[in-house]
Design an enzyme around this catalytic site. Structure first.
Site: not given
Length: 342
Positions: A308-309
């Site tokens: 993610g991120e």
């Protein structure tokens, strides 16, 4: 929560914006294609790189597009459904990771810098999680509109590319619920390990989503209602950012399962929302490949990432840079004194 910009004052206003999405500049695409035909290479030999150059030309409205101002947007929010044990980490990790982003210590900091991208982190009411969506809507209308507007406000005119990322413990459960409600299937079709839960954790996620889908079964299947009922603040913010980017004709690169699920309710009702989107990668989350196929998006990378991120999108931005560099910097047959194809 930061003050909301006055983008959409009501759910009806938001839906009207979705119905009025602009398309790419076809003249710019034609000019870019004409340039491609004159570059010193066999036609089509750079394959997907050529397609990317034309895609960016259409949305930037110029025959030679550029990536001078790219921005990774990480929206962060907390989720009331974490009370059901759907994550391997406590909700406090969301704020801790936001602090890590701001200190420059996360993977996305390194990857954004490597790709020459600006990074902006937008936490949204981390001390006020969404409500438990197995017992009611995750957000009120006002909260959902505010989150949408926060996302839209983070997209400024003049950007060449926006990359959407997120941080929110529990948000893979919300993403699976969004995908199921928007695109069909049951919870088991969309649920994966997320942050790394075991088989019991996956079973809890499936049970939570099944209860939520049943609870909201009679609610309107509009993009706004789906986002507010089983989404989250950071997810709604990504949806708002994607819509605003298309209004401004700025290409969007999606990251993983959660950023794709953020636009799934919009795409289910208005498929044109994906016209300006690129899937940076296909993550290891089991539902992501199915989600991309239903959105009609072919990912640039398959590296088995699941962080993610915005991390996968940031890596994929380097491919975009290569595509645009080849398109802009190669000589034409005439410039190089090379005989072109007959």
């Amino acid at each position: 929560m930061p003050p909301a910009a006055p983008f959409w004052s009501s759910p009806a206003d938001f839906d009207a914006a979705l119905r009025a999405l602009p398309g790419p500049d076809m003249d710019a695409i034609a000019a870019a294609a004409a340039r491609q035909a004159q570059l010193t290479k066999p036609a089509g030999s750079l394959a997907r790189l050529e397609q990317l150059a034309l895609f960016f030309a259409g949305w930037q409205g110029r025959a030679i597009p550029a990536l001078d101002h790219g921005r990774v947007l990480i929206f962060a929010g907390n989720h009331g459904i974490t009370v059901h044990g759907v994550s391997a980490f406590p909700a406090a990790v969301t704020a801790q990771m936001v602090a890590n982003f701001n200190a420059g210590g996360a993977a996305i900091n390194a990857l954004a810098a490597a790709a020459g991208l600006d990074l902006r982190v937008v936490p949204i009411d981390l001390d006020r999680p969404t409500d438990d969506f197995t017992q009611g809507a995750a957000m009120s209308e006002a909260d959902c509109l505010a989150a949408l507007a926060i996302g839209a406000a983070a997209v400024e005119p003049g950007l060449d590319l926006v990359l959407l990322g997120e941080m929110g413990i529990g948000n893979s459960t919300a993403a699976a619920a969004l995908a199921a409600r928007s695109l069909g299937g049951s919870a088991v079709d969309w649920v994966g390990p997320g942050t790394g839960v075991d088989a019991d954790g996956i079973a809890r996620k499936i049970a939570v989503i099944d209860r939520a889908l049943a609870f909201h079964a009679d609610a309107p299947l509009t993009p706004f209602e789906t986002l507010r009922r089983v989404g989250g603040r950071e997810i709604a913010a990504m949806a708002g950012a994607a819509l605003r980017a298309q209004q401004l004709r700025i290409p969007v690169m999606l990251d993983g399962f959660i950023s794709g699920a953020a636009i799934a309710p919009l795409a289910a009702a208005h498929p044109a929302i994906t016209d300006h989107c690129i899937a940076g990668h296909c993550s290891a989350e089991p539902g992501h490949d199915r989600l991309l196929r239903q959105l009609g998006l072919d990912p640039l990378l398959r590296l088995g990432m699941r962080l993610g991120e915005g991390s996968g999108a940031a890596v994929a931005a380097n491919i975009v840079r290569s595509a645009l560099a080849a398109h802009a910097q190669m000589a034409t047959f005439a410039q190089a004194g090379v005989s072109g194809a007959a």
